[in-house]
Scaffold this motif. Structure first.
Motif, PDB file in Angstrom:
ATOM      1  N   ASN A 198       0.851  -1.198   0.000  1.00 59.51           N
ATOM      2  CA  ASN A 198       0.000   0.000   0.000  1.00 59.51           C
ATOM      3  C   ASN A 198       0.881   1.241   0.000  1.00 59.51           C
ATOM      4  OD1 ASN A 198      -2.227   1.633   0.076  1.00 59.51           O
ATOM      5  ND2 ASN A 198      -2.615   1.360   2.266  1.00 59.51           N
ATOM      6  N   ARG A 202       2.084   5.102  -1.397  1.00 60.57           N
ATOM      7  CA  ARG A 202       1.525   6.353  -1.895  1.00 60.57           C
ATOM      8  C   ARG A 202       1.969   6.568  -3.337  1.00 60.57           C
ATOM      9  NH1 ARG A 202       2.196  10.912   2.922  1.00 60.57           N
ATOM     10  NH2 ARG A 202       0.806   9.881   4.441  1.00 60.57           N
ATOM     11  N   LYS A 229       0.839   4.896  -6.059  1.00 60.62           N
ATOM     12  CA  LYS A 229       1.107   3.584  -6.658  1.00 60.62           C
ATOM     13  C   LYS A 229       1.170   3.649  -8.175  1.00 60.62           C
ATOM     14  CE  LYS A 229      -2.388   1.666  -4.625  1.00 60.62           C
ATOM     15  NZ  LYS A 229      -3.373   0.646  -4.215  1.00 60.62           N
TER      16      LYS A 229
END
Length: 319
Positions: free
Chosen positions: A117, A119, A121
């Protein structure tokens, strides 16, 4: 009025039967029509050149005179008797191993990081694909200057830390390692995105259950991600094998002559094929090399297929 109505009634069963026949034909033949463009295109740009190359390999064929006499397997016998062919074959496998193994290993690590997960992506996923969209010629020219024997950036940096300069264009292992680096630069990100797609298809319930049981990130990666990723990983290995055995741009542009080195240090089969066809103008022998390369790829593909079936059978009997 009554006669017209009767005629329409009489025709309706025929129309119904015809419509049913069309429906059966549609169900039966529509799938073949949908996939036919691929096979038609493959027949034109894939199958026909392959068969025509086989025909050329059986003749004495040159660029100026065209088709000559039928020589049978003489071109194959000549190529197999040349030490240059076997040297090119060994260099091809060497560069393939130096590029494919690190490439797939690094691609798995990158895919695992992108699967987290993070930032931004989308930014990172597009970033790893940028080397793939760069022209191979540009990559080869840049890296050939980086690995210059006298004024290359790599040797300059090594000199600052007291390491002797590496002869990238005369040492066989160093030259093949440099070419493998070019291949890894272009293809690692592409394979990472394919592996990332396979990782995202894995159910997150497995990870949650393993985390509840106390499994750490490394344990979850090797016990869940890698086993579930086997089909995608096998696909990546097969495609990397086929592409690695057909490498041409990087060894061709690694130096100014493009002949595979003074002593054939990084001469590959595709480069040897090119030299036979466009330097010696002997298309018959070049076509023989092309068919031998095709047979090598088919054999390795069959080996990969056997390994795939073995893995699948082992998974089937696993409790």
């Amino acid at each position: 009025m009554t006669t017209t109505t009767l005629r329409r009634v009489d025709r309706s069963p025929r129309r119904i039967a015809f419509s049913q026949t069309l429906g059966r034909w549609d169900i039966k033949f529509s799938p073949y029509l949908y996939i036919s463009p691929f096979f038609l295109l493959f027949a034109v740009v894939g199958l026909f050149p392959l068969l025509y190359t086989g025909w050329v390999s059986l003749h004495a064929w040159d660029l100026i005179g065209g088709q000559g006499d039928f020589v049978g397997l003489d071109n194959f016998a000549f190529v197999l008797s040349q030490a240059t062919f076997w040297k090119a074959l060994g260099n091809t496998f060497s560069i393939f191993l130096l590029s494919a193994v690190p490439q797939i290993a690094v691609a798995i690590v990158i895919a695992a990081v992108l699967d987290q997960n993070l930032r931004g992506k989308t930014f990172w996923r597009m970033g790893v694909l940028i080397p793939y969209i760069i022209m191979p010629v540009a990559v080869a020219l840049i890296f050939s200057n980086l690995y210059g024997d006298r004024y290359g950036l790599v040797n300059t940096l090594l000199g600052h830390i007291g390491v002797p300069a590496i002869q990238w264009h005369s040492n066989p292992l160093a030259s093949q390692l440099a070419i493998a680096t070019m291949v890894n630069f272009r293809w690692t990100g592409y394979n990472a995105l394919i592996l990332l797609a396979g990782m995202q298809a894995i159910s997150r319930d497995y990870y949650e259950a393993a985390e509840i049981d106390g499994a750490g990130p490394v344990r979850r990666f090797f016990s869940i991600t890698v086993p579930q990723l086997r089909p995608t990983l096998i696909f990546v290995i097969i495609t990397a094998t086929i592409g690695g055995l057909q490498i041409f741009d990087e060894p061709k542009l690694f130096d100014q002559t493009g002949t595979g080195g003074a002593n054939g240090q990084w001469l590959t089969l595709t480069l040897y094929l090119y030299n036979l066809g466009w330097t010696q103008l002997n298309f018959g022998r070049a076509s023989a090399v092309a068919w031998l390369l095709f047979l090598v790829i088919v054999i390795i593909g069959l080996v990969n297929l056997a390994i795939t079936r073995l893995i699948a059978s082992n998974e089937g009997v696993r409790p």
